[in-house]
Design an enzyme around this catalytic site. Structure first.
Site, mmCIF file in Angstrom:
data_model
loop_
_atom_site.group_PDB
_atom_site.id
_atom_site.type_symbol
_atom_site.label_atom_id
_atom_site.label_comp_id
_atom_site.label_asym_id
_atom_site.label_seq_id
_atom_site.Cartn_x
_atom_site.Cartn_y
_atom_site.Cartn_z
ATOM 1 N N HIS A 1 85.589 -72.829 36.016
ATOM 2 C CA HIS A 1 85.445 -73.850 34.666
ATOM 3 C C HIS A 1 84.438 -73.145 33.997
ATOM 4 O O HIS A 1 83.268 -72.827 34.527
ATOM 5 C CB HIS A 1 85.003 -75.187 35.442
ATOM 6 C CG HIS A 1 86.349 -75.715 36.097
ATOM 7 N ND1 HIS A 1 85.950 -76.668 37.273
ATOM 8 C CD2 HIS A 1 87.559 -75.943 35.869
ATOM 9 C CE1 HIS A 1 87.206 -77.207 37.585
ATOM 10 N NE2 HIS A 1 88.187 -76.857 36.682
ATOM 11 N N GLU B 1 91.894 -79.145 32.601
ATOM 12 C CA GLU B 1 91.074 -79.404 33.670
ATOM 13 C C GLU B 1 89.912 -80.158 33.021
ATOM 14 O O GLU B 1 88.626 -80.498 33.694
ATOM 15 C CB GLU B 1 90.291 -78.255 33.950
ATOM 16 C CG GLU B 1 91.389 -77.288 34.882
ATOM 17 C CD GLU B 1 91.626 -77.431 36.362
ATOM 18 O OE1 GLU B 1 90.539 -77.964 37.053
ATOM 19 O OE2 GLU B 1 92.753 -77.199 36.981
ATOM 20 N N CYS C 1 79.214 -81.159 37.536
ATOM 21 C CA CYS C 1 80.764 -81.294 38.062
ATOM 22 C C CYS C 1 80.836 -82.814 38.418
ATOM 23 O O CYS C 1 82.215 -83.449 38.038
ATOM 24 C CB CYS C 1 81.126 -80.398 39.247
ATOM 25 S SG CYS C 1 80.886 -78.724 38.810
HETATM 26 O O1 SUG Z 1 88.310 -77.783 41.309
HETATM 27 N N1 SUG Z 1 86.282 -77.778 44.335
HETATM 28 C C1 SUG Z 1 86.499 -78.062 42.948
HETATM 29 C C2 SUG Z 1 85.246 -78.124 42.091
HETATM 30 C C3 SUG Z 1 85.258 -78.590 40.941
HETATM 31 C C4 SUG Z 1 83.887 -78.450 40.215
HETATM 32 N N2 SUG Z 1 84.216 -79.185 38.812
HETATM 33 C C5 SUG Z 1 83.547 -78.481 37.648
HETATM 34 N N3 SUG Z 1 83.247 -77.186 37.494
HETATM 35 N N4 SUG Z 1 83.356 -79.303 36.845
HETATM 36 C C6 SUG Z 1 87.495 -77.485 42.239
HETATM 37 O O2 SUG Z 1 87.597 -76.044 42.614
HETATM 38 C C7 SUG Z 1 87.043 -77.518 46.555
HETATM 39 C C8 SUG Z 1 87.885 -78.399 47.398
HETATM 40 C C9 SUG Z 1 88.214 -77.560 48.843
HETATM 41 O O3 SUG Z 1 88.027 -76.583 48.864
HETATM 42 O O4 SUG Z 1 88.617 -78.287 49.781
HETATM 43 C C10 SUG Z 1 87.327 -77.906 45.191
HETATM 44 O O5 SUG Z 1 88.449 -78.652 44.965
#
Ligand code: SUG
Length: 417
Positions: free
Chosen positions: A231, A163, A348
């Site tokens: 994460h 990730e 993020c």
């Molecule tokens: O992978 N949300 C992302 C958020 C990523 C956050 N990144 C870090 N923490 N670095 C995830 O969960 C939500 C999309 C949706 O629900 O349609 C989403 O993918």
């Protein structure tokens, strides 16, 4: 060489929506079915970049990916008209905005060949994210195409989930000096999936030619993942010699901190005790998903999401932190409500790269005038609202594609079309 930390923020794409695709990401699942505001989302991201430029920080961008991802649907034997609701949502997701998941980056000071190494993340745990990497790789190869300074690696095989920088930290005395790279993986997550596999982390460390003596693998605690820390960057953040982390972030915290202390004697670990801020409060405020930055004037600052003000114990803790004698002196609050509702805070949205800006393709760097160009395109082309049912609208794919194309044209990046 004028090495600087450059934050590359993902521009929020025109298909930003709330389809609840990320199990274990509490904001994403609890906002499933809500109406999104792609234009407002993208403008919030631009405002954060403007803010960071005004602090004297260097700023870059990564571009939205083509959505819907027709090629991915073809690989699945379907197309946007016939796809199931979940595949259509996965093909339309704007999740590439969260650039911390684009790649893992090791600065030149840490690598055997003295170049900055980037490995694109395979993101294979979540279907909607698993098809991001080819378009990310294409951009990284352009932006960091100067092979005298950068090496861009293909993803780790999908057998092992990776990730990117969201599970990677670095502690170093100062920029330009060798650091200790910390790869954080998941072991167990209660009812939630873990996203980072330790073998993926080890492979990335090998690709990057890191010194094994200065490379640590650390496990997330099961309580943290179970509370919604999908994460590591939801419960910890580092910058130079400072690590800011929740008390319950890591599985073997004492051993980890002792090792870090031995390797970097002047490391400063700032731990937030669970008695003052619970994991739940940390995750709903995204206090740790701040950008911890070195300010050109003096000291360090935290760029925090507005939600930290909504939980009095969190805001109080931050106030005491900034008033104390520690390295973190300034708090800056930015509004990222749209991204936050899908579980993505300030950290993020950005990928940190230490590089001389002169060695990066200038089309991926921004200043105030270029941000104005981008916000003009967003205002003209990004949808005001998207409800989940809108993903079925046969007119939508064309509209999304035209919006992205307009941006690529204005930024002279039409080769990404
Ligand atoms: O992978 N949300 C992302 C958020 C990523 C956050 N990144 C870090 N923490 N670095 C995830 O969960 C939500 C999309 C949706 O629900 O349609 C989403 O993918």
């Amino acid at each position: 060489m004028m090495l600087r930390e450059i934050n590359f923020d993902g521009i929020v794409g025109p298909s930003h929506n709330y389809a609840g695709l990320s199990l274990g990401n509490i904001a994403s699942t609890s906002n499933a079915g809500s109406v999104s505001n792609p234009r407002a989302a993208a403008l919030e991201g631009i405002a954060k970049m403007r803010h960071n430029l005004s602090l004297g920080l260097a700023q870059g961008i990564l571009l939205p990916h083509p959505r819907p991802d027709h090629g991915w649907l073809t690989q699945l034997g379907t197309d946007i008209e016939r796809a199931s609701v979940s595949l259509r949502a996965a093909a339309c997701s704007a999740s590439a905005m969260w650039a911390a998941n684009a790649a893992t980056v090791s600065p030149a000071a840490d690598t055997r060949d003295g170049r900055c190494h980037l490995t694109v993340a395979n993101l294979r745990t979540m279907p909607h994210r698993s098809h991001e990497w080819p378009a990310t790789l294409e951009q990284l190869k352009l932006a960091f195409g100067d092979q005298r300074h950068f090496v861009v690696h293909d993803p780790v095989p999908a057998t092992f989930a990776d990730e990117g920088a969201a599970n990677h930290m670095r502690i170093a005395p100062a920029h330009g000096r060798p650091g200790v790279e910390i790869f954080v993986h998941g072991q167990r997550g209660g009812g939630f999936p873990v996203r980072q596999h330790v073998e993926a982390s080890r492979a990335v460390a090998r690709f990057h030619g890191l010194d094994p003596e200065r490379t640590l693998t650390v496990a997330q605690s099961e309580e943290a993942v179970a509370a919604g820390a999908f994460h590591n960057d939801v419960v910890a953040v580092s910058n130079e010699n400072v690590l800011l982390a929740h008390e319950q972030a890591f599985a073997e915290r004492d051993h980890f901190y002792a090792t870090l202390q031995r390797l970097v004697p002047d490391v400063q670990v700032i731990e937030v005790p669970a008695s003052e801020v619970s994991l739940e409060e940390a995750i709903s405020s995204y206090l740790f998903n701040a950008q911890l930055v070195t300010l050109p004037e003096e000291g360090m600052g935290l760029i925090l999401p507005g939600e930290v003000r909504e939980i009095p114990r969190v805001w109080h803790w931050l106030g005491r932190l900034a008033a104390g004698n520690g390295p973190i002196r300034s708090l800056f609050v930015v509004d990222l409500r749209q991204s936050m509702a899908n579980g993505g805070g300030p950290a993020c949205l950005r990928l940190r790269v230490v590089a001389d800006p002169a060695t990066v393709d200038p089309r991926f760097l921004v200043d105030e005038p270029r941000l104005s160009i981008i916000s003009d395109v967003i205002n003209a082309h990004w949808p005001d609202e998207l409800a989940p049912d809108d993903l079925r609208d046969p007119e939508l794919p064309g509209r999304l594609e035209r919006a992205r194309l307009a941006l690529l044209e204005r930024l002279e990046l039409k080769e990404l079309a």
